[in-house]
Design a protein around this motif. Structure first.
Motif, PDB file in Angstrom:
ATOM      1  N   ASP A 116      45.382  34.172  33.217  1.00 18.57           N
ATOM      2  CA  ASP A 116      44.770  32.855  33.386  1.00 18.57           C
ATOM      3  C   ASP A 116      44.634  32.451  34.855  1.00 18.57           C
ATOM      4  OD1 ASP A 116      44.546  32.592  30.678  1.00 18.57           O
ATOM      5  OD2 ASP A 116      46.386  31.434  30.428  1.00 18.57           O
ATOM      6  N   ASP A 117      44.713  33.402  35.756  1.00 25.57           N
ATOM      7  CA  ASP A 117      44.540  33.100  37.174  1.00 25.57           C
ATOM      8  C   ASP A 117      43.054  32.868  37.449  1.00 25.57           C
ATOM      9  OD1 ASP A 117      44.159  33.212  39.976  1.00 25.57           O
ATOM     10  OD2 ASP A 117      45.948  34.431  40.240  1.00 25.57           O
ATOM     11  N   VAL A 118      42.694  31.622  37.677  1.00 31.97           N
ATOM     12  CA  VAL A 118      41.278  31.246  37.805  1.00 31.97           C
ATOM     13  C   VAL A 118      40.630  31.960  38.992  1.00 31.97           C
ATOM     14  CG1 VAL A 118      39.722  29.328  38.312  1.00 31.97           C
ATOM     15  CG2 VAL A 118      41.568  29.031  36.664  1.00 31.97           C
ATOM     16  N   ARG A 119      41.320  32.002  40.127  1.00 37.67           N
ATOM     17  CA  ARG A 119      40.730  32.624  41.317  1.00 37.67           C
ATOM     18  C   ARG A 119      40.515  34.115  41.103  1.00 37.67           C
ATOM     19  NH1 ARG A 119      44.396  31.292  46.225  1.00 37.67           N
ATOM     20  NH2 ARG A 119      46.000  31.861  44.706  1.00 37.67           N
ATOM     21  N   ASP A 163      48.182  35.949  46.613  1.00 31.02           N
ATOM     22  CA  ASP A 163      47.255  35.594  47.692  1.00 31.02           C
ATOM     23  C   ASP A 163      46.685  36.839  48.361  1.00 31.02           C
ATOM     24  OD1 ASP A 163      47.446  32.834  47.376  1.00 31.02           O
ATOM     25  OD2 ASP A 163      49.238  32.714  48.627  1.00 31.02           O
ATOM     26  N   ALA A 164      47.531  37.854  48.574  1.00 32.87           N
ATOM     27  CA  ALA A 164      47.046  39.095  49.185  1.00 32.87           C
ATOM     28  C   ALA A 164      46.082  39.812  48.241  1.00 32.87           C
ATOM     29  CB  ALA A 164      48.226  40.000  49.535  1.00 32.87           C
ATOM     30  N   PRO A 188      34.069  24.006  41.748  1.00 31.93           N
ATOM     31  CA  PRO A 188      32.671  24.206  42.161  1.00 31.93           C
ATOM     32  C   PRO A 188      32.281  25.669  42.305  1.00 31.93           C
ATOM     33  CG  PRO A 188      33.711  22.495  43.494  1.00 31.93           C
ATOM     34  CD  PRO A 188      34.798  23.157  42.710  1.00 31.93           C
ATOM     35  N   MET A 189      33.188  26.504  42.858  1.00 32.96           N
ATOM     36  CA  MET A 189      32.831  27.901  43.086  1.00 32.96           C
ATOM     37  C   MET A 189      32.703  28.656  41.762  1.00 32.96           C
ATOM     38  SD  MET A 189      32.321  27.705  46.184  1.00 32.96           S
ATOM     39  CE  MET A 189      31.640  29.353  46.221  1.00 32.96           C
ATOM     40  N   VAL A 190      33.593  28.390  40.836  1.00 30.13           N
ATOM     41  CA  VAL A 190      33.490  29.039  39.525  1.00 30.13           C
ATOM     42  C   VAL A 190      32.191  28.627  38.838  1.00 30.13           C
ATOM     43  CG1 VAL A 190      34.494  29.133  37.203  1.00 30.13           C
ATOM     44  CG2 VAL A 190      35.982  29.293  39.207  1.00 30.13           C
ATOM     45  N   LEU A 191      31.868  27.351  38.879  1.00 28.07           N
ATOM     46  CA  LEU A 191      30.652  26.852  38.223  1.00 28.07           C
ATOM     47  C   LEU A 191      29.394  27.454  38.825  1.00 28.07           C
ATOM     48  CD1 LEU A 191      31.694  23.099  37.909  1.00 28.07           C
ATOM     49  CD2 LEU A 191      31.434  24.727  36.024  1.00 28.07           C
ATOM     50  N   THR A 192      29.338  27.497  40.165  1.00 25.47           N
ATOM     51  CA  THR A 192      28.120  28.036  40.789  1.00 25.47           C
ATOM     52  C   THR A 192      27.989  29.534  40.551  1.00 25.47           C
ATOM     53  OG1 THR A 192      26.744  27.946  42.776  1.00 25.47           O
ATOM     54  CG2 THR A 192      29.041  28.530  43.109  1.00 25.47           C
ATOM     55  N   ASN A 193      29.130  30.251  40.549  1.00 25.70           N
ATOM     56  CA  ASN A 193      29.066  31.694  40.303  1.00 25.70           C
ATOM     57  C   ASN A 193      28.663  31.993  38.864  1.00 25.70           C
ATOM     58  OD1 ASN A 193      29.790  32.366  42.936  1.00 25.70           O
ATOM     59  ND2 ASN A 193      31.968  32.301  42.483  1.00 25.70           N
ATOM     60  N   LEU A 194      29.157  31.193  37.922  1.00 26.39           N
ATOM     61  CA  LEU A 194      28.720  31.349  36.526  1.00 26.39           C
ATOM     62  C   LEU A 194      27.231  31.043  36.415  1.00 26.39           C
ATOM     63  CD1 LEU A 194      29.229  31.804  33.537  1.00 26.39           C
ATOM     64  CD2 LEU A 194      30.082  29.452  33.358  1.00 26.39           C
ATOM     65  N   GLY A 195      26.783  30.022  37.128  1.00 22.84           N
ATOM     66  CA  GLY A 195      25.348  29.714  37.130  1.00 22.84           C
ATOM     67  C   GLY A 195      24.516  30.863  37.647  1.00 22.84           C
TER      68      GLY A 195
END
Length: 453
Positions: free
Chosen positions: A338-341, A307-308, A374-381
């Motif tokens: 594989d840490d998505v964030r 988290d940090a 949603p955030m991953v999708l919009t950033n990839l977009g």
């Protein structure tokens, strides 16, 4: 008929005085006095599992965790079916940061002793330490159900199960909160309050978790009131002081959040969660440099605090320190690829450096791991628009908006994509909606100004 001769009696060996005295010291908490007595007994009797165990307890208490771990391993090798040994080895492995080993040993303890309450609760707690909140929920849900059935059956000792049920429900409510199941979390925590009775410390902890769930539902004033009630019950609890600061900051009141979070760190200077929240508070107060120092301090205390790492990398990105963000993320992604964030933040940092193809690969990997984020999708977009692939990006932005339909960031990114596609009317509609949701959305405002020009 001749009678069989009597069986010769076997006189048990006399009790070892060192072991007897050592155990008395151990029960009294005088570990420094007990240790030399157990060593003396070990020298005379050899590596008996019970003596190894007693000596390991003493060493663990004085902080010699690696030595204690070695003794418990020896004891298990000699007596592999004793659940107490695997349980204690799990606890010391957890303190040493060997979480996978600890989980394996706890499961082994439960297999040997299915009714081992502390092992079951420790395994659920370990799942939460590892961020595996769904696994914790399953473990605790089964445990709570079993205790409920025992209470319904009645019988001797039933009333003594209530405090145990309060503790288990408290943990279950926290797991549900971390899974963003805020309503169910509150229902479980309300039941935990009924089980807790007059136990002020437990009631304070339950009220604290309940306040967090209320904040998640957007009931900020009720959350703040609940957190203050919790602090009144246990004013010297670093955890509850932190909860109060957290809900105040989450409610948009960072200045008020400052005192309780700092108080939490006075009580427990090594409380990394409070360091992270104080960094959020300082960021909200415009003190980004101080926030960075706090997060670096948290990582010195625990270099694997994901988290940090994520918070610090995102703060660097917001300050346009993209190279610094990548440096923070690189060792973490080697350890947990594989840490998505983390992949999402890596993509943002690479995009900031205009390394668009590398950013696309990082975000594409994240999108495969979390297909509906949603955030991953919009950033990839956004990166696809940078690469002049706006037609591919459009469906990603629309998918993201189905998950967060009113989010200003997503609406702004969608508007920019529509501009790139030449669909000016729809673009203006999306950008207007983005600014209605957040008038300070600089990217949407900039895109709207360019569209007007």
């Amino acid at each position: 008929m001749a009678l069989a001769p009597p069986t010769p009696s076997r006189t048990p060996p006399p009790p070892d005085p060192d072991l007897q005295t050592g155990l008395q010291y151990l029960k009294a908490g005088w570990f420094d006095r007990a240790e030399p007595l157990f060593r003396s007994a070990l020298a005379r009797h050899g590596e008996r599992p019970d003596i190894l165990h007693f000596l390991a307890v003493c060493m663990a208490q004085r902080g010699a965790l690696a030595d204690a771990e070695g003794l418990w391993r020896k004891a298990i090798a000699k007596d592999p079916n004793e659940p107490m040994l695997s349980y204690n080895l799990a606890l010391v492995a957890r303190r040493l940061g060997n979480l996978d080993e600890a989980a394996r040993r706890l499961r082994d303890t439960i297999r040997k002793a299915p009714a081992h309450v502390e092992a079951r609760l420790a395994l659920a707690s370990l799942h939460m330490d590892q961020g595996r909140f769904a696994a914790a929920e399953r473990e605790l849900g089964e445990f709570v159900s079993n205790v409920d059935q025992a209470i319904e059956k009645g019988g001797p000792g039933t009333e003594g199960l209530k405090p145990l049920q309060a503790r288990a429900r408290n943990m279950l409510g926290h797991a549900l909160y971390r899974l963003a199941h805020f309503g169910p979390a509150i229902e479980v925590l309300d039941m935990a309050l009924a089980d807790a009775g007059d136990d002020a410390a437990r009631r304070g902890q339950i009220l604290g978790d309940r306040a967090l769930a209320l904040g998640g539902l957007g009931h900020h004033e009720e959350a703040i009131d609940g957190a203050r009630q919790a602090v009144e019950l246990a004013p010297d609890s670093a955890v509850l002081q932190h909860v109060l600061g957290f809900v105040l900051n989450f409610a948009g009141r960072p200045q008020e959040a400052l005192d309780p979070v700092q108080r939490a760190l006075e009580i427990d200077p090594n409380f990394t969660g409070a360091l992270r929240t104080l960094a959020l508070v300082q960021t909200a107060l415009g003190k980004g440099g101080e926030a960075v120092e706090l997060l670096q301090r948290a990582l010195r205390q625990n270099p694997s605090d994901s988290d940090a790492i994520l918070q610090l990398s995102l703060l660097h990105i917001e300050q346009k320190q993209f190279t610094e963000a990548l440096a923070v993320l690189e060792p973490h992604l080697k350890q947990t690829p594989d840490d998505v964030r983390a992949l999402n933040n890596q993509g943002l940092a690479l995009r900031g450096l205009k390394r668009f193809e590398e950013a696309r690969r990082a975000l594409k990997r994240a999108s495969r791991l979390a297909t509906d984020d949603p955030m991953v999708l919009t950033n990839l977009g956004c990166v696809l628009v940078d690469l002049d692939r706006a037609a591919e990006a459009r469906s990603l932005h629309e998918h993201a908006l189905r998950g967060l339909p009113g989010d200003s960031r997503l609406l702004g990114n969608y508007g920019v994509c529509l501009v790139a596609l030449g669909q000016t009317d729809k673009a203006r509609e999306a950008l207007d909606a983005a600014l209605a949701a957040n008038p300070n959305n600089a990217e949407a405002l900039d895109a709207l100004v360019k569209l007007g020009a």
